[in-house]
Write a protein that holds these residues in place. Sequence first.
Motif, PDB file in Angstrom:
ATOM      1  N   SER A 175     -51.400  54.888 -49.857  1.00 21.27           N
ATOM      2  CA  SER A 175     -49.929  54.928 -50.310  1.00 21.27           C
ATOM      3  C   SER A 175     -49.220  55.629 -49.428  1.00 21.27           C
ATOM      4  N   THR A 177     -46.487  58.208 -49.470  1.00 17.89           N
ATOM      5  CA  THR A 177     -46.139  59.502 -50.261  1.00 17.89           C
ATOM      6  C   THR A 177     -45.246  60.414 -49.623  1.00 17.89           C
ATOM      7  N   GLU A 191     -47.643  50.526 -51.698  1.00 15.22           N
ATOM      8  CA  GLU A 191     -48.863  50.622 -51.890  1.00 15.22           C
ATOM      9  C   GLU A 191     -49.958  49.532 -51.468  1.00 15.22           C
ATOM     10  N   PRO A 205     -46.515  53.027 -57.675  1.00 14.87           N
ATOM     11  CA  PRO A 205     -47.935  53.193 -58.043  1.00 14.87           C
ATOM     12  C   PRO A 205     -48.321  52.526 -59.373  1.00 14.87           C
TER      13      PRO A 205
END
Length: 633
Positions: A175, A177, A191, A205
Amino acid sequence: MRRIVGLTALMMLSGVTVPALAGPPSERFTLGRYMPGDVWMYIHSVHNPERQWLEKEWAEFFEALKTSGIDRDVAGLVLGSLEQQQRSETEASIEKWTRLLQHVPWSDIVSAEVAYGQRVASVPGAYDYFVLTNSRKGAGEKNAAALVKILRELAALCDEIHVVHEQQDGIDVWSMTSGDRGIKNLGFSLELIRKGDVIGLTTNPGPRREILALMTGKAGVKSILRSPRFQEAVSQVAPAEDFVSFVDARRIIRDLRGLFDRAEHGGAQGLNNKENKVASAVAKALEHLDVLDYAVTTVETQDRRELRHEVTKLQTSKANCAVACCGLDRKPFTRFDQFVPVDARGFKLSGSIHLKKAYDFATVFVAEELPDGAEYIEKWRGWLSSLGFDPQRDLFSWWSGEMISISLPRSMVTPFGGGEDWVLLIRVKDAAVAREKIDGLLTFASGLTQGQGQMLTVSPAKVDAEGFRQVVHPMLAMAVRPVVGMKGDWLMVGSSPIAVNKCLAVESGKAPSIAKNERFAREGLVPKGPVLSASFTDTSDYGEKMGAEVGMAGMLGAMATGMIQGEEAAPFRDVFQKMMGVVTKLGPVVRTLDFYSSEAAITTYDGKSIVRTERVVTYKPPKGDDSKTAQAP
């Protein structure tokens, strides 16, 4: 099994009632089990060993494109427009990304299956995207690692973004982030998921959690394969062997209407009165467009033929609404070959649109729904009146609008090349009024050109029917001398008297129609009853034609370059010259698209809610083997 499907499709086209071709896509469509059931677009393609010959043809095209050097020329054009500092940085960036992309085994990643899904996200104005692939057996880990490198390079563009790897129920997840919040400033995150050889890429997500739930069999998430609407849709077409697509039109309109409904009531969010009216008009337009239920397509391969089965379903309660009637309230074609000669290179029957209903709907909608719409319509009608044109009197009273276009071998070689003859037929409701309007138009055009010092000659045409006239303009006489006239309830316009006479001979029964053409019988689709549309196109010289057109564009561009004079225009002239060099190189590349033979299609409407289209693309046999596909007639 393919023979059974082909026989059933033939029975359907022949007007024989058959049971619905129920059944999910073939067992090779494994990725559908991981696609959430609420996507409003689902596209899924699988590798079919029977299409290896076609993949080889396309590989030759891409190899020709690669060796042409067009990519380097385009990069040179872009870099040449930059300052030295920017050029160096851009060159380094292009080199880095090219190296990264080249190290990704793309063909491995998509070698077995590719699936794509899309829906409106929970965040207003955003969308969720789903991409799923099934790699070559045993290559999933290596392929995912190459994609992770690209993710890390993307993350490196911003100091606050990181790529985090974790495992959930034995499934790898990467991911992008920013801290523990995701990439909130961008409104989405990337993702990456890997389960064995299956690789998934999503943009939030939430979708990632849904895919993981489907992969692990957790309750609460239903896949597209278990969606009742998808199951109903695929039951309407032949089972997919190579490709399936599903568009939930009702869900799309519902989601879009939700966005504009929120905007319509968004005065507190800063919209003024006029903007609210516009939002309201868009919402109202979407309400009118809320006609379709869904559309589904499946594809199968039989030898060197690609068969496409398409169904578009209307919402039953909307089948007779204004928008639906614009496209479906058309007179069907009962004799597809009524005017089409045996040696035609192609034809197309088209219902077109109901012009009067479309015009009435548009004017009423604008007048009633748009800000100041009534005033605009009043001005529009006043302008038409000043021209002496009344849509009802001068067009809608005689125009029906169904059309037949026919392409024929050229009857006469011109200085502009061989080309093709053509005939266009337009159905009318009142032949006498149509003849009067066409005569008036020709008289008006003749007077207009004479007033400009030119001469438009209108004279009787050498056509085997009364009332046909030939139109000649000195500047176009070497290229085209169109013929116009009426035959029954058809307005005919042709490129030459010979072309029109060919079609009239078929209509009178004095000459055979394309139904007697062996190649059409072998490669085309022969209607056995009324159809909304039908077509057949000879594509055997597609690559050659495209190459010639691209070559002509390059030649004309080179000539235009010489007309750009002056020092101030020098930079533009240099860029344009390089662009024409790219176009010239493209000609030999598109000539490699020489593996097509023909395309055909038939569309029918059951009068209730189902619009069904059957298409076939026929490819040439392997080079050196002409036993199965004849040359163009």
